[in-house]
Design a protein around this motif. Structure first.
Motif, PDB file in Angstrom:
ATOM      1  N   ILE B 257     -42.705   8.795 135.356  1.00 29.92           N
ATOM      2  CA  ILE B 257     -41.783   8.512 134.251  1.00 29.92           C
ATOM      3  C   ILE B 257     -42.061   7.114 133.710  1.00 29.92           C
ATOM      4  O   ILE B 257     -42.050   6.149 134.464  1.00 29.92           O
ATOM      5  N   TYR B 258     -42.319   7.003 132.397  1.00 30.06           N
ATOM      6  CA  TYR B 258     -42.507   5.660 131.815  1.00 30.06           C
ATOM      7  C   TYR B 258     -41.603   5.436 130.611  1.00 30.06           C
ATOM      8  O   TYR B 258     -41.602   4.356 130.026  1.00 30.06           O
ATOM      9  N   GLY B 259     -40.828   6.445 130.228  1.00 29.29           N
ATOM     10  CA  GLY B 259     -39.913   6.279 129.104  1.00 29.29           C
ATOM     11  C   GLY B 259     -38.741   7.220 129.256  1.00 29.29           C
ATOM     12  O   GLY B 259     -38.758   8.130 130.088  1.00 29.29           O
ATOM     13  N   GLY B 283     -42.366   6.111 138.864  1.00 25.99           N
ATOM     14  CA  GLY B 283     -42.301   5.507 137.541  1.00 25.99           C
ATOM     15  C   GLY B 283     -43.547   4.706 137.235  1.00 25.99           C
ATOM     16  O   GLY B 283     -44.359   4.435 138.128  1.00 25.99           O
ATOM     17  N   PHE B 284     -43.701   4.354 135.963  1.00 21.69           N
ATOM     18  CA  PHE B 284     -44.777   3.447 135.566  1.00 21.69           C
ATOM     19  C   PHE B 284     -44.199   2.383 134.656  1.00 21.69           C
ATOM     20  O   PHE B 284     -43.503   2.699 133.687  1.00 21.69           O
ATOM     21  N   TRP B 285     -44.489   1.119 134.960  1.00 22.13           N
ATOM     22  CA  TRP B 285     -44.084   0.012 134.095  1.00 22.13           C
ATOM     23  C   TRP B 285     -45.257  -0.937 133.983  1.00 22.13           C
ATOM     24  O   TRP B 285     -45.806  -1.378 134.985  1.00 22.13           O
TER      25      TRP B 285
END
Lengths: 345, 345
Positions: B257-259, B283-285
């Motif tokens: 999940i990034y957004g 997640g990815f940030w």
């Protein structure tokens, strides 16, 4: 030892997986297993035939007979993943042959011949010859829970944080983990559903025991998380309780799901936490762990046996039910808290 | 170059994080930023002062001004994470000094002096001196999206499977990833919301484009997943669409999940898949990735600039809005599909 040609067993009613998942409670046995007589199986080359003394009932057995476990049911085969008994015959290979006459703890795994029967077939390599100092009740519960406990506590230790959270804290599994944690100086935070379990769990090694039914549960949870900063969450329940716990945990927390006691919807309350706080959600399955960490399995089995022998671990017994009475009595016995239910063929 | 003492900017209305999360759409600017005049900032030792030529508006900017991003707002400071401009002053260190007079792409990150202003402050190490062949529109969008694209495609490549899934396929980011994937022989499966985006996305490099609004979407999704066996899911939306996609994916799939474009509840449809199928949710940030993979950052920036220079990548422009008109015009321009909106101070 003379082996008869037929045996009594509890046989699977369903085939494959269910299409209508239900809760983890066992409301009745009849929809899932029926008593019957089948031919005593012959062990394959790498297998042994065991005369079962005592078979355990794990949450994974209940999930399996309902068709909600990670492997398909085979209709008409005996249920039961784990037990203790005497090896009465072995396959052609030297190791299975060498086990004949020995008392072993066993797991049936993929053999399709379960432990809820007079005889069971297991791979010789997953049989554990038992010391005389190990009780049948401990032997029959020596593989699934103890290995799960050691494997999951490995994850906690690798993470490094002393505090961690467990739901369904009063389960046999959580008590084993709490014992390991206490010895190693770790601080388990566990949730239970009854006040009378609090003292029991503290004795087992829990640093904090929270009753999830208490009116101030959420506030207590926040307080404990703030103080202890746990980052590993070993979760047997899912649903709203688990969602709330994960949501309250700090940055870099890992929600590790290994059971599904609450069939209610499981929500990721704030997906932004996965993005910006590097939180993660994953699962744990003993079969997968055994595949991935073959070299950890042997030492873990030795460790489990030592702990049951010297009394650091002990299985709490709720009831030992004769095979003939299992259909009628097992659901009510399983509904009782704090101990394990066994079937005696 | 003469630097005035005051400048015009769009200043943050809120402080810290919001207590009432809302959707990702920007319904109006006024609740979140207001035009104002503030003193032109002085760069710190390791920083530069940039006269902003063009500032981009990313989904992360919208999340940030609403207080829904991974870092707190500082009330009264200019918004805007990214832009292009000329360095007009540098801190005492040699590297910032060496950038004076150069045209750079920049990201403001943690400086608290955003790009939606006549002047901005950025760390010199995150400024990219631009080749003359790079347009301002590409320079102003050269850091956040391109680095995210390269970083997330790294994850896809590490996993090894040729097929992967992306939601919000028509975003600038997904088009960049689709281009990378096509070149490397990977097969992106993307979801869009309009039929007219299908041809566009296929041209960008998508192997399959599914309209999530189509009546046969679920059936098409199952079919494509069965054929392609994608295990990586790069998700910008969450909510029911993402839940359904993850549920349909095969064993060992990773939902990244990034957004959070859909503010609706995000459900783990079958937690048993995490246990028995080894699926994971994470997640990815970009900020986290940059911390973890410092050595990947330089090469990724070079790679991005090369791609914009030689035309393999190009930024689609929806509108360039003067700073004075931004409050009134930006929300409507952002609501248009397929391109980026810029602010010109």
């Amino acid at each position: 030892m003379d082996v008869p040609s037929e045996m009594k067993a509890l046989l699977l009613v369903g085939d494959g997986y269910t299409r209508t998942p239900s809760g983890s409670a066992l409301e009745a046995m009849e929809p899932y297993v029926q008593p019957g007589a089948v031919a005593v199986p012959a062990p394959g080359q790498s297998q042994v035939l065991i005369k079962v003394s005592l078979a355990s009932i794990n949450p994974s057995d209940v999930a399996f007979i309902k068709g909600q476990y990670g492997q398909p049911r085979v209709k008409g085969q005996p249920a039961g993943f784990e037990g203790v008994g005497i090896v009465v015959a072995g396959g052609d290979e030297p190791y299975p042959k060498s086990l004949v006459g020995k008392r072993v703890a066993f797991a049936t795994g993929v053999s399709n011949w379960g432990s809820w029967a007079e005889y069971a077939v297991a791979e010789a390599v997953v049989c554990i010859p038992l010391l005389d100092t190990v009780r049948d009740e401990d032997g029959a519960a020596m593989i699934v829970n103890p290995l799960t406990a050691l494997a999951m506590f490995d994850i906690v230790k690798q993470e490094g944080e002393k505090a961690f959270i467990m739901t369904a804290g009063a389960s046999q599994l959580c008590k084993l983990i709490a014992g390991l944690a206490k010895e190693a100086g770790f601080r388990p935070i566990v949730t239970v559903r009854r006040d009378e379990q609090i003292a029991l769990l503290k004795e087992s090694g829990a640093a904090h025991v929270l009753n999830e039914k208490a009116p101030d549960f959420k506030a207590m949870l926040r307080e404990v998380i703030k103080t202890e900063q746990p980052r590993i969450f070993l979760d047997a329940v899912t649903g709203p309780l688990a969602s709330a716990i994960f949501h309250a945990m700090p940055k870099r927390s890992r929600w590790i799901i290994y059971g599904r006691l609450d069939p209610d919807t499981t929500v990721i309350r704030e997906p932004g936490q996965l993005i910006f706080q590097h939180k993660r959600i994953e699962g744990f399955w003993l079969s997968e762990w055994m595949r991935q960490f073959r070299d950890r399995r042997g030492p873990a089995i030795m460790e489990a046996q030592k702990r049951f022998s010297d009394g650091r671990w002990s299985t709490d017994v709720t009831a030992i039910v004769p095979l003939d009475e299992a259909i009628g009595r097992v659901p009510a016995e399983l509904a009782k808290p704090n101990g394990k239910v066994f079937i005696r063929p």
